[in-house]
Design an enzyme around this catalytic site. Structure first.
Site, short mmCIF file in Angstrom:
data_model
loop_
_atom_site.label_atom_id
_atom_site.label_comp_id
_atom_site.label_asym_id
_atom_site.label_seq_id
_atom_site.Cartn_x
_atom_site.Cartn_y
_atom_site.Cartn_z
N GLU A 116 0.86 -1.18 0.00
CA GLU A 116 0.00 0.00 0.00
C GLU A 116 0.90 1.23 0.00
O GLU A 116 1.95 1.22 0.63
CB GLU A 116 -0.84 0.05 1.29
CG GLU A 116 -1.77 -1.13 1.47
CD GLU A 116 -2.24 -1.29 2.92
OE1 GLU A 116 -2.07 -0.34 3.72
OE2 GLU A 116 -2.75 -2.36 3.24
N LYS A 118 2.58 4.38 1.27
CA LYS A 118 2.74 4.88 2.63
C LYS A 118 2.46 6.37 2.61
O LYS A 118 3.28 7.17 2.16
CB LYS A 118 4.14 4.60 3.16
CG LYS A 118 4.29 4.97 4.61
CD LYS A 118 5.60 4.49 5.18
CE LYS A 118 5.70 4.75 6.67
NZ LYS A 118 5.51 6.13 7.05
N ASP A 120 2.09 10.09 3.46
CA ASP A 120 2.88 10.95 4.33
C ASP A 120 1.97 12.01 4.93
O ASP A 120 1.93 13.15 4.49
CB ASP A 120 3.99 11.60 3.49
CG ASP A 120 5.11 12.12 4.34
OD1 ASP A 120 5.10 11.86 5.57
OD2 ASP A 120 6.01 12.78 3.80
N ARG A 139 -2.42 9.84 16.93
CA ARG A 139 -1.66 8.68 17.38
C ARG A 139 -1.05 8.91 18.76
O ARG A 139 -1.00 8.00 19.58
CB ARG A 139 -0.56 8.38 16.36
CG ARG A 139 0.31 7.22 16.76
CD ARG A 139 1.34 6.92 15.68
NE ARG A 139 2.12 5.75 16.02
CZ ARG A 139 3.15 5.75 16.85
NH1 ARG A 139 3.50 6.87 17.45
NH2 ARG A 139 3.82 4.64 17.11
N GLU A 176 -4.81 7.44 7.62
CA GLU A 176 -3.85 8.54 7.54
C GLU A 176 -4.55 9.74 6.92
O GLU A 176 -5.05 9.67 5.79
CB GLU A 176 -2.68 8.09 6.65
CG GLU A 176 -1.48 8.99 6.68
CD GLU A 176 -0.47 8.67 7.79
OE1 GLU A 176 -0.76 7.80 8.66
OE2 GLU A 176 0.59 9.32 7.81
N TYR A 228 -6.45 2.21 6.25
CA TYR A 228 -5.64 1.05 5.88
C TYR A 228 -5.71 -0.12 6.85
O TYR A 228 -5.09 -1.14 6.63
CB TYR A 228 -4.19 1.46 5.67
CG TYR A 228 -3.59 2.23 6.84
CD1 TYR A 228 -3.28 1.60 8.04
CD2 TYR A 228 -3.35 3.59 6.73
CE1 TYR A 228 -2.75 2.31 9.09
CE2 TYR A 228 -2.82 4.31 7.78
CZ TYR A 228 -2.52 3.66 8.96
OH TYR A 228 -2.01 4.37 10.01
N LYS A 316 11.12 2.68 2.49
CA LYS A 316 11.17 4.16 2.45
C LYS A 316 12.17 4.65 1.43
O LYS A 316 13.28 4.14 1.33
CB LYS A 316 11.57 4.69 3.82
CG LYS A 316 10.56 4.40 4.91
CD LYS A 316 9.79 5.62 5.30
CE LYS A 316 10.39 6.25 6.53
NZ LYS A 316 9.74 7.51 6.87
N CYS A 409 19.40 44.11 -19.75
CA CYS A 409 19.74 42.74 -20.13
C CYS A 409 21.21 42.49 -19.81
O CYS A 409 22.09 43.32 -20.10
CB CYS A 409 19.49 42.51 -21.62
SG CYS A 409 20.06 40.89 -22.14
N CYS A 412 23.13 42.03 -23.46
CA CYS A 412 23.27 43.06 -24.49
C CYS A 412 22.99 44.45 -23.95
O CYS A 412 23.02 45.42 -24.71
CB CYS A 412 22.34 42.76 -25.66
SG CYS A 412 20.62 43.02 -25.24
N CYS A 427 14.08 40.66 -22.46
CA CYS A 427 14.98 41.51 -23.22
C CYS A 427 14.33 41.65 -24.59
O CYS A 427 14.09 40.65 -25.27
CB CYS A 427 16.35 40.83 -23.34
SG CYS A 427 17.33 41.60 -24.65
N CYS A 432 19.84 40.16 -29.55
CA CYS A 432 20.56 39.81 -28.32
C CYS A 432 21.12 38.39 -28.45
O CYS A 432 20.45 37.49 -28.95
CB CYS A 432 19.61 39.90 -27.14
SG CYS A 432 20.33 39.27 -25.61
S1 IVH Z 1 0.11 0.25 8.74
C1 IVH Z 1 1.85 -1.00 13.27
N1 IVH Z 1 -0.39 1.32 6.42
O1 IVH Z 1 3.03 4.96 8.71
C2 IVH Z 1 1.62 0.17 12.38
N2 IVH Z 1 0.67 2.67 8.05
O2 IVH Z 1 5.31 3.89 10.85
C3 IVH Z 1 0.91 -0.27 11.15
N3 IVH Z 1 1.12 4.95 7.30
O3 IVH Z 1 1.93 5.50 11.95
C4 IVH Z 1 0.72 0.87 10.24
N4 IVH Z 1 0.27 4.75 5.29
O4 IVH Z 1 0.87 6.81 10.13
C5 IVH Z 1 0.13 1.52 7.63
N5 IVH Z 1 -0.92 2.11 4.32
C6 IVH Z 1 -0.41 2.32 5.53
C7 IVH Z 1 0.13 3.56 5.92
C8 IVH Z 1 0.67 3.68 7.20
C9 IVH Z 1 0.85 5.57 6.15
C10 IVH Z 1 1.81 5.58 8.45
C11 IVH Z 1 1.04 5.50 9.72
C12 IVH Z 1 1.92 4.84 10.73
C13 IVH Z 1 3.26 4.92 10.10
C14 IVH Z 1 4.04 3.65 10.41
#
Ligand code: IVH
Length: 672
Positions: A116, A118, A120, A139, A176, A228, A316, A409, A412, A427, A432
């Site tokens: 999936e 990740k 941000d 969290r 997220e 997720y 990552k 310029c 020129c 210009c 030029c």
């Molecule tokens: S699963 C036990 N799935 O990443 C934690 N996390 O370091 C399981 N995150 O705090 C997390 N997308 O904020 C999971 N598809 C995804 C995610 C996801 C972003 C973030 C989440 C979590 C951190 C994990």
């Protein structure tokens, strides 16, 4: 006026309808009604609740506008801890993890994985009691977070009530919260207008928005969410992470469509690698790929170490944004005479690449973002595009002054002008040297004549030696002349001459693009080549005829005719013709007539069986046009794997979407 009984009945009906449509829109990305129709239902419900205040309900769709400010956030315990993920950064460490998993499970057992994106953003946990949102929290330290229910209620992608089959009576879901790119850009524009500091990145902005004591502020921010997983969920019987994602989706929780199931770790590794490049196409930031063991039973058996599951990893990448020092702002005069400012940076790693300079757009943009020499700035890379300076991170050091374009310029000394309605300074001097030199750099570049071995540096050297003034000079260069230059030996000189020679084969549209005629870009050049078929035809055309070419307006037609009438340009075309470039009456570069004439297609994502070039050639052979971005004029979008924002745009404006199978069927069906 309605009786109370009628009002109750209608309110229930309206809420169910609004929830249904919100689910179609936010979760399924497949609305059944347009915004105006939705707004009518919403307004009716709002009026009804105003007339009968006792009907108000915190889970009503009208309750998303935010509540009066709170004094502070209460701390709450999560029903189940929110862990974190160990990371891997390359295929090797990913493979080691897979080996460890197999060892722990017993080596003959098949293992499947789910990947999936990740996201941000900012992690949240939501508790639903009998299907209604009861509480939502940050969290925090993983065990206790802050109660931000009022803020979360304003996010339209979060269901206030689940849909579909009832979930367990007590359900904790995890997701997220993030800022979509366009919403983030809007937020920063507003902050700047209000004289406040822009947010450094979407993640900070999302976290900050969730921690507003006044939820009406959160409500204005267009945050979104991907779900997720689940925390506590008594009696929930799904066997796999893959099934869990479908389960969540069926109950109204938005799950990411880019999740994939894999039967091998090699396939996982390929996905992680492919996404590093294509993540820029998404309209939100991802900082990696989360990999989970699919089987929940296997997850249980693998367990966790200090709240970090052994059954999951975060792959990552290095970040696409970084902070560095802006040493100075320089200006380069481009091939159209435009003054292009750029930033000289203290070199910094961004997404795995060292960046030491970045574009700045124009004076207005620099000052709107309040970027000054000597600032610590955020630099951003997206896909292949040139790095950009997003904005300053810290308040200015004292004594720094706002950026001003030079008055004259740099090449020129002509007085720089800025035309009404334009953002660029220019210009105005046609003679030029910027025009000639920059035109040559453009001519040799990849999108134009694509002359291997002839880069900006070499062109500058040849220019400085007086060996090059026009594109024609390039084709008169000899190996002996190159051998005079430092660092050239026979082989290299011969190769460069050979690749210059090969570039004579480029089609007319490339030549027209390369000539640097004001307002003629790659697309305009293609249209002109398709219409006229030769430079001779174009040169003898009237302004009216040029204007009849698709996409060429009166001003551009005028400029093109003007360019053609200049003696030095006529001479250049003559010379290029004699030197053997393709200026002649051929039309193979233009889409010919075919069953798909008049239709326009756009590609996004990766096709399995075709390269982009093959796919494009197949459509063009049938008479279709292929363009780069989705608009109301697009006939269909061909979407392969990992399709990004173009797909979202196509869906949004109702453009037909073809998957690879449908695309292949179209080509097979229409092929003569
Ligand atoms: S699963 C036990 N799935 O990443 C934690 N996390 O370091 C399981 N995150 O705090 C997390 N997308 O904020 C999971 N598809 C995804 C995610 C996801 C972003 C973030 C989440 C979590 C951190 C994990």
């Amino acid at each position: 006026m309605s009786s109370r009984a009628e009002a109750v009945e209608r309110a229930v009906e309206l809420r169910a309808e609004l929830e249904h449509h919100a689910h179609r829109y936010y979760v399924l990305d497949d609305p059944e009604i347009d915004d105006a129709a939705y707004d009518r239902l919403y307004d009716e419900l709002q009026a009804l609740e105003e007339e009968h205040p006792d009907l108000r309900d915190p889970a009503s769709p009208t309750a998303r506008v935010g509540a009066p400010p709170a004094e502070r956030f209460e701390k709450v315990n999560h029903l189940q801890p929110m862990g974190s993920l160990d990371k891997v950064t390359d295929a090797d460490s990913l493979g080691k993890w897979a080996d460890d998993v197999r060892k722990r499970l017993g080596s003959d057992e098949p293992v499947a994985y789910v990947t999936e994106p990740k996201i941000d953003g900012s992690a949240v946990s939501l508790v639903y009691e009998r299907g209604t949102l009861a509480r939502g929290a940050t969290r925090g330290d993983g065990l206790r977070g802050e109660d931000i229910t009022a803020n979360l209620c304003t996010i339209k992608g979060i269901p206030l009530r689940t849909v579909g089959p009832p979930p367990p009576p007590l359900l904790e879901v995890r997701g997220e919260v993030y800022f979509p790119a366009d919403a983030f850009a809007r937020l920063n524009e507003r902050l700047v207008v209000e004289g406040r500091k822009p947010a450094p990145n979407p993640r900070n902005a999302a976290a900050g928005s969730l921690r507003q004591l006044d939820s009406r502020i959160t409500a204005e921010r267009d945050l979104a969410i991907w779900f997720y997983g689940v925390g506590f969920a008594q009696g929930l019987a799904v066997a796999t992470q893959w099934a869990l994602l479908q389960w969540l989706r069926a109950r109204g929780f938005r799950t990411n469509l880019h999740a994939e199931r894999h039967e091998s770790i090699d396939s996982v590794a390929r996905t992680c690698e492919a996404w590093e490049a294509s993540r820029a196409e998404l309209d939100y930031d991802i900082d990696g790929i989360v990999i989970k063991i699919d089987s929940i039973d296997q997850q249980w058996r693998l367990g966790a170490l200090h709240e970090r599951p052994r059954w999951a990893r975060a792959f990552k990448w290095s970040p696409m944004r970084a902070e560095t020092l802006l040493k100075s702002i320089h200006v380069r005069v481009g091939r159209t005479g435009a003054l292009n400012p750029w930033a000289e940076l203290e070199p910094v790693q961004v997404g795995g690449v060292t960046v030491s300079n970045a574009t700045l757009h124009n004076e207005e943009d620099i000052n709107r973002k309040d970027i000054r020499e000597g600032d610590r700035v955020i630099v951003q890379r997206a896909g292949d595009v040139i790095p950009q300076v997003v904005g300053p991170v810290l308040p200015h050091r004292s004594g720094t002054t706002p950026f001003r374009m030079p008055k004259r310029c740099l090449l020129c000394d002509a007085t720089v002008v800025k035309l009404e309605g334009e953002v660029m300074h220019r210009c105005p001097n046609q003679a030029c040297s910027s025009r000639g030199l920059e035109t040559l750099i453009h001519w040799a570049g990849q999108p134009v004549m694509d002359i291997e071995g002839v880069g900006e540096q070499l062109i500058r050297r040849l220019w400085d030696l007086g060996l090059l003034r026009t594109a024609a000079d390039l084709y008169r260069l000899t190996a002996d002349q190159l051998l005079e230059l430092d660092g050239f030996q026979e082989r290299l000189a011969a190769n460069v001459i050979a690749s210059i020679e090969r570039s004579k084969e480029r089609p007319l549209s490339r030549v027209l693009f390369g000539l640097n005629i004001a307002g003629v870009g790659a697309v305009g050049a293609q249209a002109l080549a398709a219409h006229f078929g030769s430079t001779a035809e174009l040169q003898s055309a009237s302004v009216e005829e040029i204007q009849s070419v698709a996409g060429i307006g009166p001003e551009r037609a005028e400029a093109i005719a003007e360019w053609c009438s200049q003696p030095e340009n006529r001479e250049l075309l003559d010379e290029l013709g004699h030197l053997g470039l393709r200026l002649g009456a051929e039309r193979e570069d233009s889409p010919g007539e075919g069953p798909l004439s008049g239709r326009t297609y756009v590609f996004t994502g990766m096709l399995e069986a075709w390269t982009r070039e093959e796919a494009q050639a197949a459509l063009e052979a049938l008479g279709a046009r292929v363009t780069g971005s989705v608009s109301g004029k697009t006939s269909a979008l061909v979407a392969g794997e990992n399709a990004g924002s173009k797909l979202a745009k196509a869906r949004e404006i109702g453009v037909e979407v073809l998957d690879e199978a449908a695309f292949a069927a179209l080509v097979a069906r229409e092929r003569p």
